[in-house]
Design an enzyme around this catalytic site. Structure first.
Site, PDB file in Angstrom:
ATOM      1  N   ARG A   1       0.817  -1.227   0.095  1.00  0.00           N
ATOM      2  CA  ARG A   1       0.059  -0.082  -0.071  1.00  0.00           C
ATOM      3  C   ARG A   1       0.682   1.342   0.000  1.00  0.00           C
ATOM      4  O   ARG A   1       0.610   2.144  -0.865  1.00  0.00           O
ATOM      5  CB  ARG A   1      -0.961   0.020   1.442  1.00  0.00           C
ATOM      6  CG  ARG A   1      -2.210  -0.790   1.014  1.00  0.00           C
ATOM      7  CD  ARG A   1      -2.810  -1.219   2.430  1.00  0.00           C
ATOM      8  NE  ARG A   1      -1.575  -1.963   3.147  1.00  0.00           N
ATOM      9  CZ  ARG A   1      -1.411  -3.208   2.857  1.00  0.00           C
ATOM     10  NH1 ARG A   1      -1.880  -3.973   1.945  1.00  0.00           N
ATOM     11  NH2 ARG A   1      -0.403  -3.740   3.715  1.00  0.00           N
ATOM     12  N   THR A   2       1.786   1.220   1.062  1.00  0.00           N
ATOM     13  CA  THR A   2       2.550   2.324   1.095  1.00  0.00           C
ATOM     14  C   THR A   2       3.408   2.877  -0.264  1.00  0.00           C
ATOM     15  O   THR A   2       3.375   4.108  -0.839  1.00  0.00           O
ATOM     16  CB  THR A   2       3.528   2.354   2.256  1.00  0.00           C
ATOM     17  OG1 THR A   2       2.922   2.221   3.595  1.00  0.00           O
ATOM     18  CG2 THR A   2       4.270   3.661   2.378  1.00  0.00           C
TER      19      THR A   2
ATOM     20  N   LYS B   1      25.317  -5.594  -1.866  1.00  0.00           N
ATOM     21  CA  LYS B   1      26.633  -5.473  -1.930  1.00  0.00           C
ATOM     22  C   LYS B   1      27.578  -4.974  -0.652  1.00  0.00           C
ATOM     23  O   LYS B   1      28.603  -4.831  -0.361  1.00  0.00           O
ATOM     24  CB  LYS B   1      27.366  -4.711  -3.091  1.00  0.00           C
ATOM     25  CG  LYS B   1      26.763  -5.276  -4.469  1.00  0.00           C
ATOM     26  CD  LYS B   1      27.105  -4.472  -5.521  1.00  0.00           C
ATOM     27  CE  LYS B   1      26.327  -4.882  -6.764  1.00  0.00           C
ATOM     28  NZ  LYS B   1      26.783  -3.802  -8.025  1.00  0.00           N
TER      29      LYS B   1
ATOM     30  N   ARG C   1      11.755   3.318   3.324  1.00  0.00           N
ATOM     31  CA  ARG C   1      11.373   2.556   4.571  1.00  0.00           C
ATOM     32  C   ARG C   1      12.548   1.534   4.728  1.00  0.00           C
ATOM     33  O   ARG C   1      13.147   0.972   3.970  1.00  0.00           O
ATOM     34  CB  ARG C   1      10.329   1.625   4.042  1.00  0.00           C
ATOM     35  CG  ARG C   1       9.944   0.550   5.075  1.00  0.00           C
ATOM     36  CD  ARG C   1       8.511  -0.285   4.555  1.00  0.00           C
ATOM     37  NE  ARG C   1       7.494   0.510   4.716  1.00  0.00           N
ATOM     38  CZ  ARG C   1       6.269  -0.030   4.771  1.00  0.00           C
ATOM     39  NH1 ARG C   1       6.034  -1.141   4.572  1.00  0.00           N
ATOM     40  NH2 ARG C   1       5.032   0.837   5.112  1.00  0.00           N
TER      41      ARG C   1
ATOM     42  N   HIS D   1       5.696   5.956  11.301  1.00  0.00           N
ATOM     43  CA  HIS D   1       5.133   5.700  10.234  1.00  0.00           C
ATOM     44  C   HIS D   1       4.128   6.922   9.875  1.00  0.00           C
ATOM     45  O   HIS D   1       2.852   6.969   9.835  1.00  0.00           O
ATOM     46  CB  HIS D   1       4.733   4.509   9.866  1.00  0.00           C
ATOM     47  CG  HIS D   1       3.882   4.041   8.541  1.00  0.00           C
ATOM     48  ND1 HIS D   1       4.201   4.904   7.373  1.00  0.00           N
ATOM     49  CD2 HIS D   1       3.579   2.993   7.959  1.00  0.00           C
ATOM     50  CE1 HIS D   1       3.980   4.386   6.337  1.00  0.00           C
ATOM     51  NE2 HIS D   1       3.510   3.218   6.747  1.00  0.00           N
TER      52      HIS D   1
END
Lengths: 172, 306
Positions: free
Chosen positions: B53-54, B82, B103, B131
């Site tokens: 969703r985000t 890496k 995120r 959030h």
């Protein structure tokens, strides 16, 4: 100038004779350096950790642990020969020894004496105990803690630590 | 250093929040008015954790504003694999994008990342921390359904690790809201969040049983009890069952109760609730687009946020 035996004279009276003698025996005078007095009982070893003193160098250090104190009932004293503390060191000391006094000694005389003051924040001296905090990862970031009235708080993950601040001190 | 990042809802004022919600309402009512407004703008999406969703709503929001997105893709296919640091990653993407959405599984990651860039950076979830954009769409949904003043809200589930809960609680402290936190003792709100809410003078109560407060609630915000947090499956089964709601549970609730969930849900809300007037969780998810359009519009124009 007063001498540097670590007398508990902040209430304006001399300690009793026995205590005085105890101090003489337990914590010797220093010629030049710093006396950290009125450290809360049992915190002296943490003070040494903050100063990076682990016995591996040639610093001359005297430590008194749980000696009688008028103000704190029991206090620790740390005397470091040949070294005056940096402000950064004093800032960190204030977190575990908020009542401490810093005495600068020159030629056996205390030339300045002041209480530690708690800074608003400390940077680069404590490790965040939160294993999921970004500062514990391999990132180019210096740990930073806001100083609260009764503890410290990580500026990044916001974890609050109150009782075991000494455990967070970076080993040097 | 720029100060128009959005890292946490903790420092948002009521005015900050209402400005975004009002703008979102304008956009919701007339999306064509902003279509193409930010043509040529590139939004960088750096998702170090899974997201549906985000991520998709940010992408949709940017495209509806006329811009486009560049996407790091999965961690497995990026330079992170890496060993590249987050600090280096954002410094690289800063050269490609006009704003960055991050995120990351570590708490404080967005704040740290924001210290390395000069383009607006938005926290789309930092581990169990914050959030804030979810909170803005949550508040938008609450305002639409129940209003934000004199609000009685129950927040139930995994409050300890639930970043959406932490952000929502901070933001609600700006409003005349009575917050009831319902969870098993092991998943209570972190003490530092409770400390902050008390410092703010917020009305906060903690409960172990929904029954204690359900009848008085205008909004019930449900989150997932995360099975992976429990070392003992039996303990999870025992606890989780007490924090699921169905039509029978809601018999004790007000007819006007709004039920919300940041999604994804597993079994916290029975599907039979979906078709009732209580259910607002899909509407809540859809509100992510206009709210994020409003937020991007403000940030890209240099609007003050934190």
């Amino acid at each position: 100038m007063s001498d540097n035996h670590g007398h508990d004279d902040d209430h304006g009276h001399e300690p009793d004779h026995d205590h005085d003698q105890d101090h003489e025996l337990r914590v010797s005078k220093i010629r030049n350096g710093t006396v950290i007095d009125h450290v809360r009982g049992g915190q002296a070893l943490n003070v040494l950790a903050i100063l990076g003193i682990d016995g591996s160098q040639d610093e001359e250090v005297s430590v008194g642990i749980n000696v009688p104190s008028d103000r704190l009932a029991r206090k620790d004293i740390v005397k470091v020969e040949g070294r005056e503390l940096s402000q950064e060191e004093v800032d960190v000391l204030s977190l575990i020894a908020p009542d401490a006094t810093i005495n600068i000694v020159r030629e056996y005389d205390v030339t300045s004496k002041h209480r530690v003051e708690r800074p608003e924040e400390v940077e680069g001296v404590l490790t965040c105990p939160n294993a999921t905090c970004i500062t514990t990862e391999n990132e180019p970031v210096t740990s930073r803690f806001d100083v609260l009235e009764d503890g410290v708080r990580c500026s990044y993950c916001e974890t609050i630590v109150r009782d075991e601040i000494a455990d967070l001190i970076d080993s040097r | 250093m720029r100060h128009d990042h959005l890292i946490t809802s903790k420092h948002l004022t009521r005015e900050d929040i209402e400005a975004v919600l009002d703008r979102a309402a304008e956009i919701d009512a007339d999306p064509d008015a902003v279509a193409g407004k930010h043509e040529g703008t590139i939004l960088g999406l750096l998702f170090f954790e899974p997201s549906t969703r985000t991520k998709m709503s940010f992408e949709t929001a940017m495209k509806r504003l006329g811009g486009d997105v560049v996407d790091m893709g999965s961690v497995e296919s990026s330079s992170v694999k890496k060993g590249e640091t987050l600090a280096d990653t954002v410094r690289v993407i800063e050269g490609y994008a006009d704003a960055i959405v991050v995120r990351h599984p570590s708490q404080g990651s967005a704040k740290m990342a924001s210290e390395f860039v000069d383009v607006p950076l938005i926290n789309a979830g930092d581990g169990a921390g914050h959030h804030p954009t979810q909170t803005l769409l949550d508040l938008y949904t609450i305002r639409e359904n129940a209003g934000l003043d004199d609000l009685s809200i129950g927040i139930m589930g995994d409050l300890k690790y639930g970043r959406t809960v932490h952000s929502l609680a901070y933001a609600l402290s700006n409003f005349d809201a009575h917050q009831h936190f319902v969870s098993p003792e092991s998943l209570q709100l972190p003490r530092e969040v409770v400390y902050d809410l008390h410092q703010e003078g917020a009305s906060v109560r903690e409960h172990e049983s929904l029954e204690e407060v359900l009848a008085s609630l205008d909004v019930l915000y449900v989150t997932r009890i995360q099975r992976e947090r429990f070392p003992d499956e039996n303990e999870y089964q025992r606890i989780a069952g007490e924090y699921q709601i169905d039509l029978e549970t809601l018999e004790a609730a007000s007819d006007d109760l709004t039920v919300m969930h940041p999604l994804p849900r597993v079994d916290e809300i029975a599907p039979e609730i979906d078709d009732t007037d209580h259910a607002a969780y899909f509407e809540q998810a859809h509100n992510g687009v206009p709210v994020r359009m409003a937020l991007l519009d403000r940030l890209l124009e240099g609007g003050v946020s934190r």
